[in-house]
Design a protein around this motif. Structure first.
Motif, short mmCIF file in Angstrom:
data_model
loop_
_atom_site.label_atom_id
_atom_site.label_comp_id
_atom_site.label_asym_id
_atom_site.label_seq_id
_atom_site.Cartn_x
_atom_site.Cartn_y
_atom_site.Cartn_z
N ASP A 237 0.77 -0.71 -0.43
CA ASP A 237 -0.21 0.02 -0.52
C ASP A 237 0.98 1.30 0.08
OD1 ASP A 237 0.06 0.99 3.39
OD2 ASP A 237 0.42 -1.60 2.71
N PRO A 238 0.96 2.53 -0.50
CA PRO A 238 1.28 3.80 -0.67
C PRO A 238 1.65 3.88 1.10
CG PRO A 238 -0.58 3.68 -1.80
CD PRO A 238 -0.96 2.53 -1.38
N SER A 239 1.13 3.58 1.79
CA SER A 239 1.41 4.56 2.78
C SER A 239 2.81 4.02 3.73
CB SER A 239 0.65 4.18 4.28
OG SER A 239 0.16 2.56 4.23
N SER A 240 3.76 2.58 2.65
CA SER A 240 4.47 2.38 3.62
C SER A 240 5.51 3.10 2.42
CB SER A 240 4.62 0.76 2.57
OG SER A 240 3.26 -0.07 2.94
N ILE A 241 5.99 4.04 1.96
CA ILE A 241 6.61 4.51 1.26
C ILE A 241 7.21 5.33 2.22
CG2 ILE A 241 6.99 6.70 -0.76
CD1 ILE A 241 5.25 4.65 -2.49
N CYS A 242 6.02 6.03 2.78
CA CYS A 242 6.18 6.91 3.84
C CYS A 242 7.15 6.59 5.47
CB CYS A 242 4.84 7.98 3.82
SG CYS A 242 4.74 8.89 2.61
N GLU A 243 7.05 5.24 5.59
CA GLU A 243 7.23 4.26 7.06
C GLU A 243 8.64 3.84 6.73
OE1 GLU A 243 4.35 1.66 8.53
OE2 GLU A 243 2.88 2.98 7.27
N ALA A 244 8.40 2.88 5.33
CA ALA A 244 9.62 2.43 4.91
C ALA A 244 12.14 3.18 5.10
CB ALA A 244 9.89 1.58 4.17
#
Length: 308
Positions: free
Chosen positions: A33-40
C-alpha cells in the motif's frame, strides 16, 4: 530496533516469500500500500520504480537496488541523502555465457550450416578459432574480469579499458579509455560493459566505429548511451562482414522503425544478457542487511558522483 522494508519490484510476491524464509531479525516487510513508502527506512527496489518515489521516502536510509545499473536514481537532481547499494558479482557468468554463445556461433558459422542443412547441402566452411584473437573490453569491473577469464580459456588475448587504467586480473593489458582509438583497429571482438555516466556518453561514435576491423564483432552489453546506434546501422550496411550483437539501447523497447532492425549482420536481443535471478539478489540483500544491523560498511556501495 525494528527496520521496515519496502519492496518496489515487479516480483514483489516472490521477493516477499524469499525474504520471509530467511526470517531476518528486526525486519518488518511492509505491504504494497502507498503508506509503506513513508514508513520504510530500507527500500529493496528496481531503480526505475524507485526513481519517481524517492522524495516521498521521508524515512529512507538505505536503498538496495535489485539491478547493477542505477543511473535512474543517481542523477544530479535526485536526492543523495541515503546509502545506495547495487548488485555485483552475479552477472559475470551470465554475461560470459551470452557473449561467448554468440561469438562462438559466429566464428563457427552456425547459421551457415543450419541453412545448408535445410538445403541438404554438404560443404565444409572456413571457420576461425578464437585462439590468438584480440578481445577488447570496455570496462574492467567484476563482469569484465569474468569475461576476460573465460576468454583466456579460449586462448584469446584480452585488453581492458577503464577510466583509470588500473591493472586487473585476467587481462593481458589494461589502458585508459581515452586511448580507445589506439586499440579498436586491433580487436577482432569488442564488448562494452560500461555504465551510463557522462564520461561514457556516445563513446562509440561514428569516428570510433569507423576504426573497427572489417570482420570484427561488436557487443554492447552495458548501457545503450555508449553507442551511436544510427552510426552503427549505417556502417553495418556498408560493411557486410562486420557484425554487432546488441542487448541494450537508449530507448527500450527499441523503436520498430529504427534502421538497425533491418541489418542482417546485427543481432538484437531485448536486454536479456544477464537477468538478475531473485534468489541471488536476495542473497546479496541478506548479507548487506546483517552488515547494516552491525553498523558495518555495506557491500557494493554506489558512489553517487561516479554513478556506479
Amino acid at each position: 530496533m525494528a527496520h521496515k522494508l519496502l519492496l518496489l519490484t515487479q516480483e514483489n510476491d516472490k521477493y516477499r516469500k524469499l525474504l520471509t524464509d530467511y526470517n531476518l531479525p528486526d525486519l518488518i516487510i511492509l505491504g504494497d500500500d502507498p503508506s509503506s513508502i513513508c514508513e520504510a527506512n530500507i527500500w529493496f527496489a528496481e531503480p526505475q520504480l524507485a526513481a519517481p518515489l524517492l522524495n516521498l521516502g521521508s524515512e529512507l536510509q538505505w536503498l538496495q537496488s535489485t539491478f547493477a545499473g542505477v543511473d535512474k536514481i543517481t542523477g544530479s537532481r535526485q536526492r543523495r541523502d541515503y546509502s545506495l547499494t547495487n548488485i555485483k558479482g552475479i552477472f559475470g557468468p551470465l554475461m560470459s555465457e551470452y557473449l561467448f554463445g554468440y561469438l562462438l556461433a559466429h566464428q563457427r558459422e552456425h547459421a551457415k550450416y543450419k541453412q545448408q542443412q535445410l538445403q541438404q547441402h554438404w560443404a565444409p566452411g572456413s571457420y576461425r578459432t578464437l585462439q590468438g584473437q584480440q578481445l577488447l573490453l570496455l570496462g574492467t569491473g567484476s563482469i569484465a574480469q569474468h569475461i576476460a577469464q573465460t576468454a583466456k580459456h579460449f586462448g584469446m588475448k584480452v585488453t581492458g579499458l577503464s577510466k583509470t587504467g588500473t591493472v586487473k586480473p585476467y587481462f593481458d593489458h589494461v589502458d585508459t579509455i581515452e586511448h580507445l582509438a589506439e586499440h579498436l583497429p586491433n580487436a577482432q571482438a569488442v564488448a562494452s560493459i560500461l555504465p551510463n555516466t557522462l564520461d561514457t556518453e556516445n563513446i562509440l561514435n561514428k569516428s570510433m566505429l569507423a576504426l573497427l576491423p572489417a570482420e570484427s564483432v561488436l557487443f554492447n552489453l552495458g548501457r545503450g548511451n555508449v553507442l551511436d546506434l544510427d552510426a552503427l546501422a549505417s556502417q553495418l550496411q556498408v560493411q557486410p562482414l562486420q557484425h554487432a550483437v546488441l542487448d541494450v539501447f537508449n530507448q527500450e523497447p527499441l523503436p520498430s522503425e529504427h534502421a538497425i532492425w533491418q541489418c542482417p549482420n546485427a543481432i538484437i536481443t531485448p536486454h536479456i544478457a544477464a537477468p538478475s535471478f531473485p534468489e541471488q539478489v536476495v542473497e546479496v540483500f541478506v548479507e548487506n542487511f546483517h552488515l547494516w544491523r552491525q553498523q558495518q560498511p555495506l557491500n557494493h556501495q554506489v558512489d553517487f558522483i561516479k554513478g556506479y
